[in-house]
Scaffold this motif. Structure first.
Motif, PDB file in Angstrom:
ATOM      1  N   VAL A  12       0.839  -1.206   0.000  1.00 22.63           N
ATOM      2  CA  VAL A  12       0.000   0.000   0.000  1.00 22.63           C
ATOM      3  C   VAL A  12       0.871   1.251   0.000  1.00 22.63           C
ATOM      4  N   ASN A  13       1.940   1.257   0.796  1.00 22.94           N
ATOM      5  CA  ASN A  13       2.809   2.437   0.881  1.00 22.94           C
ATOM      6  C   ASN A  13       3.657   2.623  -0.372  1.00 22.94           C
ATOM      7  N   ILE A  14       4.081   1.522  -0.983  1.00 22.58           N
ATOM      8  CA  ILE A  14       4.829   1.624  -2.241  1.00 22.58           C
ATOM      9  C   ILE A  14       3.967   2.268  -3.311  1.00 22.58           C
ATOM     10  N   VAL A  15       2.747   1.795  -3.414  1.00 20.05           N
ATOM     11  CA  VAL A  15       1.838   2.296  -4.448  1.00 20.05           C
ATOM     12  C   VAL A  15       1.444   3.747  -4.178  1.00 20.05           C
ATOM     13  N   ALA A  16       1.298   4.103  -2.909  1.00 21.09           N
ATOM     14  CA  ALA A  16       0.844   5.460  -2.567  1.00 21.09           C
ATOM     15  C   ALA A  16       1.931   6.511  -2.765  1.00 21.09           C
ATOM     16  N   PRO A  49      22.308   0.936  -1.225  1.00 17.47           N
ATOM     17  CA  PRO A  49      21.631   1.238   0.036  1.00 17.47           C
ATOM     18  C   PRO A  49      20.878   0.025   0.574  1.00 17.47           C
ATOM     19  N   VAL A  50      21.061  -0.254   1.872  1.00 15.57           N
ATOM     20  CA  VAL A  50      20.351  -1.339   2.547  1.00 15.57           C
ATOM     21  C   VAL A  50      19.780  -0.810   3.848  1.00 15.57           C
ATOM     22  N   MET A  51      18.478  -0.917   4.007  1.00 16.47           N
ATOM     23  CA  MET A  51      17.806  -0.487   5.235  1.00 16.47           C
ATOM     24  C   MET A  51      17.157  -1.695   5.900  1.00 16.47           C
ATOM     25  N   VAL A  52      17.228  -1.741   7.240  1.00 18.90           N
ATOM     26  CA  VAL A  52      16.532  -2.768   8.012  1.00 18.90           C
ATOM     27  C   VAL A  52      15.278  -2.142   8.618  1.00 18.90           C
ATOM     28  N   GLY A  53      14.182  -2.878   8.597  1.00 19.24           N
ATOM     29  CA  GLY A  53      12.875  -2.316   8.926  1.00 19.24           C
ATOM     30  C   GLY A  53      12.562  -2.170  10.405  1.00 19.24           C
ATOM     31  N   PHE A  54      13.332  -1.384  11.111  1.00 18.54           N
ATOM     32  CA  PHE A  54      12.975  -1.011  12.482  1.00 18.54           C
ATOM     33  C   PHE A  54      12.104   0.240  12.411  1.00 18.54           C
ATOM     34  N   ASN A  55      10.844   0.020  12.132  1.00 25.40           N
ATOM     35  CA  ASN A  55       9.933   1.111  11.796  1.00 25.40           C
ATOM     36  C   ASN A  55       9.609   2.028  12.970  1.00 25.40           C
ATOM     37  N   ARG A  56       9.843   1.588  14.203  1.00 28.22           N
ATOM     38  CA  ARG A  56       9.451   2.410  15.348  1.00 28.22           C
ATOM     39  C   ARG A  56      10.263   3.697  15.437  1.00 28.22           C
ATOM     40  N   ARG A  57      11.443   3.696  14.842  1.00 27.76           N
ATOM     41  CA  ARG A  57      12.218   4.944  14.805  1.00 27.76           C
ATOM     42  C   ARG A  57      11.457   6.039  14.057  1.00 27.76           C
ATOM     43  N   PHE A  58      10.554   5.634  13.176  1.00 28.07           N
ATOM     44  CA  PHE A  58       9.843   6.600  12.340  1.00 28.07           C
ATOM     45  C   PHE A  58       8.501   7.021  12.926  1.00 28.07           C
ATOM     46  N   ASP A  59       8.120   6.424  14.045  1.00 28.97           N
ATOM     47  CA  ASP A  59       6.890   6.849  14.708  1.00 28.97           C
ATOM     48  C   ASP A  59       7.027   8.317  15.099  1.00 28.97           C
ATOM     49  N   PRO A  60       6.075   9.175  14.734  1.00 23.76           N
ATOM     50  CA  PRO A  60       6.215  10.613  15.011  1.00 23.76           C
ATOM     51  C   PRO A  60       6.425  10.940  16.485  1.00 23.76           C
ATOM     52  N   ASN A  61       5.771  10.185  17.371  1.00 25.45           N
ATOM     53  CA  ASN A  61       5.900  10.471  18.802  1.00 25.45           C
ATOM     54  C   ASN A  61       7.286  10.088  19.322  1.00 25.45           C
ATOM     55  N   PHE A  62       7.733   8.891  18.969  1.00 21.64           N
ATOM     56  CA  PHE A  62       9.059   8.454  19.416  1.00 21.64           C
ATOM     57  C   PHE A  62      10.147   9.314  18.779  1.00 21.64           C
ATOM     58  N   LYS A  68       1.419   5.072  10.376  1.00 24.66           N
ATOM     59  CA  LYS A  68       2.121   6.275   9.926  1.00 24.66           C
ATOM     60  C   LYS A  68       3.621   6.034   9.874  1.00 24.66           C
ATOM     61  N   ALA A  69       4.143   5.275  10.829  1.00 26.86           N
ATOM     62  CA  ALA A  69       5.576   4.998  10.859  1.00 26.86           C
ATOM     63  C   ALA A  69       6.022   4.242   9.608  1.00 26.86           C
ATOM     64  N   TYR A  70       5.206   3.296   9.156  1.00 29.86           N
ATOM     65  CA  TYR A  70       5.554   2.554   7.939  1.00 29.86           C
ATOM     66  C   TYR A  70       5.594   3.485   6.720  1.00 29.86           C
ATOM     67  N   GLN A  71       4.705   4.448   6.663  1.00 29.51           N
ATOM     68  CA  GLN A  71       4.706   5.401   5.556  1.00 29.51           C
ATOM     69  C   GLN A  71       5.975   6.257   5.570  1.00 29.51           C
ATOM     70  N   ILE A  72       6.337   6.745   6.750  1.00 32.56           N
ATOM     71  CA  ILE A  72       7.526   7.595   6.869  1.00 32.56           C
ATOM     72  C   ILE A  72       8.784   6.778   6.591  1.00 32.56           C
ATOM     73  N   GLU A  73       8.795   5.537   7.032  1.00 33.63           N
ATOM     74  CA  GLU A  73       9.929   4.651   6.765  1.00 33.63           C
ATOM     75  C   GLU A  73      10.149   4.492   5.260  1.00 33.63           C
ATOM     76  N   TRP A  74       9.065   4.245   4.531  1.00 35.68           N
ATOM     77  CA  TRP A  74       9.200   4.069   3.087  1.00 35.68           C
ATOM     78  C   TRP A  74       9.677   5.357   2.418  1.00 35.68           C
ATOM     79  N   ASN A  75       9.209   6.484   2.886  1.00 34.78           N
ATOM     80  CA  ASN A  75       9.646   7.759   2.326  1.00 34.78           C
ATOM     81  C   ASN A  75      11.139   7.963   2.567  1.00 34.78           C
ATOM     82  N   ASN A  76      11.616   7.607   3.768  1.00 33.23           N
ATOM     83  CA  ASN A  76      13.046   7.728   4.050  1.00 33.23           C
ATOM     84  C   ASN A  76      13.863   6.815   3.143  1.00 33.23           C
ATOM     85  N   PHE A  77      13.342   5.618   2.888  1.00 29.28           N
ATOM     86  CA  PHE A  77      14.048   4.694   2.001  1.00 29.28           C
ATOM     87  C   PHE A  77      14.146   5.274   0.591  1.00 29.28           C
ATOM     88  N   ILE A  78      13.054   5.787   0.081  1.00 33.60           N
ATOM     89  CA  ILE A  78      13.057   6.365  -1.271  1.00 33.60           C
ATOM     90  C   ILE A  78      14.046   7.532  -1.345  1.00 33.60           C
TER      91      ILE A  78
END
Length: 334
Positions: free
Chosen positions: A18-22, A114-127, A280-290
């Motif tokens: 969903v995030n790739i397509v969006a 580039p290689v990213m590991v999916g620790f998505n919690r870093r991208f949570d807006p609150n954290f 939301k964190a998964y969306q921000i993670e994908w944006n950072n990867f791109i």
């Protein structure tokens, strides 16, 4: 427009699709999965085609792959993809075996992709806001970090048997958070665990409840609390005590309505599980990867970060198994 191949069409693969397509700068062109029906359904939903993982990796027209397959395939797929000139975002962990993860880094690094590991919690807006406030000196010297991570219900025992255990599977997210917030690996790790939620988890050789204490340089500490059951929902909180104050990231609730009457006050429960809590964190993670692939920014989570979290998980598992404190540098070889 980056052309993306998705390896893995399960629950987390569907979130990523969903995030790739969006995203305006990525296009999902191919999907693979060991279960053909899952791959066909996901590809059909997003206008992609079904191919094998090998075909996706070998296709020079595909710029990057997102790996959402079973953990035992992660390292092999990362190595193959980087050797084929592709950028990679891989779900955690790198591998259940630390040595294999270190070997993976050594084999991927020379290709310069580039290689990213999916620790998505870093991208949570609150954290992320908590981390930013700490880095700006809002609470002075950080001294005691407390991370709460409770799942709403335990997984099937069949999953537990192949997961690598609570420290490598569940707490590894929190180990990554602690290392990220403090900016270093802990020096010592002490962990205890029990199986009080589901005795069958204990019979499978794992814990469902655990507490891990991490000792960092200068006497700084972190306490991580994990449970496979919180009857009220997905409990994800951080408190960080510093010399000049306290930082708190509260739970994200199902809604913000609070009912206040003569009888008292009530409000909504925490979000049910990680798909809702970290959408939301998964969306921000994908944006950072791109942006990282395109050179606009640095990747926020590296393959080395993935190895660091696994180092802590190894230390915690050893500590809980032997009932003692583990000296990370001396006892966890990398």
């Amino acid at each position: 427009m980056l052309k993306i191949g998705l390896l893995g069409a399960g629950r987390i693969g569907q979130v990523h699709a969903v995030n790739i397509v969006a995203h305006p700068q990525s296009e999902l062109v191919a999907v693979s999965d060991k279960f053909d029906d899952a791959a066909q359904n996901l590809a059909r939903a997003h206008g992609a085609v079904v191919r094998t993982s090998e075909e996706i990796i070998a296709d020079p027209a595909i710029d990057a792959v997102l790996i959402a397959t079973s953990t035992d395939t992660h390292a092999d797929l990362m190595e193959a993809a980087t050797a084929a000139g592709k950028a990679v975002l891989c779900e955690k962990p790198v591998d259940l075996d630390l040595k294999r993860a270190v070997d993976c880094l050594a084999r991927c690094k020379p290709h310069g992709k580039p290689v990213m590991v999916g620790f998505n919690r870093r991208f949570d807006p609150n954290f992320n806001s908590l981390k930013s406030a700490f880095d700006k000196g809002e609470i002075g010297k950080g001294e005691l970090l407390s991370i709460t991570s409770f799942d709403p219900a335990p997984p099937p025992v069949s999953y537990v048997k192949v997961s690598g255990g609570i420290f490598r599977d569940m707490a590894i997210h929190d180990f990554d958070m602690a290392c990220w917030i403090y900016g270093e690996l802990p020096q010592k790790v002490t962990a205890i665990g029990s199986s009080i939620v589901d005795p069958e988890i204990g019979k499978a050789g794992d814990f469902d409840t655990a507490i891990t204490t991490l000792e960092f340089s200068g006497g700084r500490m972190a306490v991580i609390k994990n449970s496979r059951r919180a009857a009220y929902g997905y409990d994800q909180r951080i408190e960080f005590l510093g010399s000049d104050g306290l930082l708190v990231a509260h739970n994200v609730l199902e809604n913000t309505v609070e009912i206040i009457t003569r009888a008292g006050a009530t409000k909504a429960k925490p979000e049910h599980f990680f798909l809702e809590r970290y959408a939301k964190a998964y969306q921000i993670e994908w944006n950072n990867f791109i942006e990282g692939v395109e050179g606009a920014t640095e990747l926020a989570v590296t393959l080395q970060d993935g190895i660091n979290a696994l180092i802590v998980a190894e230390a915690a598992a050893l500590s809980a198994r032997e009932g003692r404190t583990v000296d990370v540098a001396k006892e966890i070889p990398v």
